[in-house]
Design a protein around this motif. Structure first.
Motif, short mmCIF file in Angstrom:
data_model
loop_
_atom_site.label_atom_id
_atom_site.label_comp_id
_atom_site.label_asym_id
_atom_site.label_seq_id
_atom_site.Cartn_x
_atom_site.Cartn_y
_atom_site.Cartn_z
N GLY A 167 -2.34 10.52 -0.86
CA GLY A 167 -2.31 10.52 0.59
C GLY A 167 -3.71 10.38 1.13
N THR A 168 -3.83 9.84 2.34
CA THR A 168 -5.16 9.61 2.92
C THR A 168 -5.46 10.62 4.02
OG1 THR A 168 -4.24 7.99 4.47
CG2 THR A 168 -5.09 7.16 2.37
N LEU A 175 0.83 -1.20 0.00
CA LEU A 175 0.00 0.00 0.00
C LEU A 175 0.86 1.25 0.00
CD1 LEU A 175 -2.93 0.97 0.11
CD2 LEU A 175 -2.77 0.96 2.61
N GLU A 176 1.95 1.20 0.76
CA GLU A 176 2.89 2.32 0.82
C GLU A 176 3.49 2.61 -0.55
OE1 GLU A 176 5.37 5.09 3.17
OE2 GLU A 176 3.59 3.93 3.67
N MET A 177 3.86 1.53 -1.27
CA MET A 177 4.43 1.70 -2.61
C MET A 177 3.38 2.26 -3.57
SD MET A 177 6.98 -1.56 -3.23
CE MET A 177 5.76 -2.81 -2.82
N ALA A 178 2.13 1.80 -3.41
CA ALA A 178 1.06 2.29 -4.28
C ALA A 178 0.81 3.77 -4.06
CB ALA A 178 -0.22 1.50 -4.03
N TYR A 179 0.79 4.20 -2.78
CA TYR A 179 0.61 5.62 -2.48
C TYR A 179 1.75 6.45 -3.04
CZ TYR A 179 -3.24 4.73 0.79
OH TYR A 179 -4.44 4.37 1.36
N CYS A 202 -6.47 11.81 -1.32
CA CYS A 202 -6.12 12.93 -2.19
C CYS A 202 -5.07 12.45 -3.20
CB CYS A 202 -5.57 14.12 -1.40
SG CYS A 202 -6.82 15.03 -0.48
N ILE A 203 -5.29 12.77 -4.46
CA ILE A 203 -4.38 12.34 -5.52
C ILE A 203 -3.89 13.58 -6.27
CG2 ILE A 203 -4.13 10.89 -7.57
CD1 ILE A 203 -6.62 9.36 -6.59
N SER A 250 -2.20 11.26 6.47
CA SER A 250 -1.08 10.34 6.36
C SER A 250 0.19 11.13 6.05
CB SER A 250 -1.34 9.32 5.25
OG SER A 250 -1.31 9.95 3.97
N SER A 251 1.33 10.49 6.25
CA SER A 251 2.61 11.16 5.95
C SER A 251 2.69 11.54 4.48
CB SER A 251 3.78 10.23 6.32
OG SER A 251 3.72 9.02 5.59
N HIS A 252 2.09 10.70 3.61
CA HIS A 252 2.12 11.01 2.18
C HIS A 252 1.31 12.26 1.85
CE1 HIS A 252 4.24 7.41 0.96
NE2 HIS A 252 3.45 6.70 1.73
N LEU A 253 0.24 12.49 2.61
CA LEU A 253 -0.56 13.68 2.35
C LEU A 253 0.19 14.95 2.76
CD1 LEU A 253 -3.20 14.58 1.18
CD2 LEU A 253 -4.25 14.41 3.43
N PHE A 254 0.91 14.89 3.86
CA PHE A 254 1.76 16.03 4.23
C PHE A 254 2.75 16.33 3.11
CE2 PHE A 254 0.36 15.32 8.62
CZ PHE A 254 0.30 16.61 9.11
#
Length: 269
Positions: A112-113, A102-106, A211-212, A126-130
């Motif tokens: 980010g979620t 899931l991390e790789m997909a994000y 969010c994409i 999520s960290s990816h959204l930041f």
């Protein structure tokens, strides 16, 4: 005995020799060192290790035990509880693998979620959204105020209205807007997708989603529109009479002004 795959007689008469032979070769040194380090002031331990049964299967164990010593400080016996945690370990590994995927997909999708407690006002990113928003999670707090601060001024009202409408009408959120990243000033297009959760009275209590970053798609769409505009202008203003025909049907798709004035040809309906 059942955990180790041994018979009752083997366990009763075992002085430790059979048991230690069953401990996995990669765990035996650590396990024996743990036992050797026990002393009257450090008599308890909690550890995990593997054993290999007679049938060749490997079992993962969790053990909590305490050593008992004589007056001279010599270890006399060890009493404790041993649990078979093989299935739990398998579930943990499966969950870890799923999270890594899931991390790789994000990371690959630039997504980010987010999870919003509508009642309490708490918002979790999520960290990816930041990263997507160009924010530092050590210095910035996930909140509607933070989100509104990075929204493009021309999109701020629309983006907030889309959220209000989705919660009011109990519909899925589809919210496309621009942000201005605080870290580099870059304008990015974001597509936010979400679903609301409601109480028995139909009042919103929670909304969560993803969010994409769709900047590349928006740029491609804009380039396509610009190319179509340029072609349309060139086609219409060309000095030669021109028309476009659909190859399969033979229908006239488009006619420029010079062609219409010379022949009176019109586009097919």
């Amino acid at each position: 005995a059942a955990i180790l795959g041994l018979s009752g007689d083997e366990i009763v008469h075992d002085t430790g020799k059979i048991f230690f032979k069953r401990v996995h070769e990669n765990d035996i040194e650590r396990f024996t060192e743990l036992l050797a380090a026990l002393n009257p002031s450090n008599s308890a331990y909690h550890t995990e290790y593997r054993v290999v049964r007679n049938d060749g299967t490997t079992v993962e164990l969790e053990e909590v035990a305490e050593g008992f010593f004589d007056r001279e400080g010599k270890l006399q016996r060890v009493l404790g509880t041993t649990l078979d945690i093989t299935e739990r370990k398998r579930a943990e590994k499966a969950l870890q693998l799923a999270n890594e995927r899931l991390e790789m997909a994000y990371r690959a999708s630039g997504a980010g979620t987010w999870d919003w407690d509508v009642d309490g006002g708490c918002l979790v990113w999520s960290s990816h959204l930041f990263q997507l928003f160009g924010l530092d999670p050590q210095r910035n707090v996930a909140s509607l105020e933070t989100w509104n601060a990075i929204l493009h001024p021309d999109d701020r009202e629309m983006a907030n209205e889309n959220i209000d409408r989705a919660l009011r009408d109990h519909t899925a959120l589809v919210n496309e807007y621009r942000i201005i990243r605080p870290d580099n000033g870059e304008i990015r297009w974001i597509n936010a997708l979400g679903e609301g959760r409601y109480d028995d009275r139909g009042q919103p209590v929670r909304m969560a989603g993803i969010c994409i970053d769709v900047t590349s798609r928006r740029k491609a769409e804009e380039e396509l529109r610009e190319n179509e505009r340029r072609f349309s202008t060139m086609f219409e203003q060309h000095r030669a009479a021109m028309l476009l025909i659909e190859p399969e049907s033979g229908a006239i798709v488009e006619v420029n002004s010079l062609q219409r004035s010379f022949t009176g040809t019109q586009e097919s309906n």
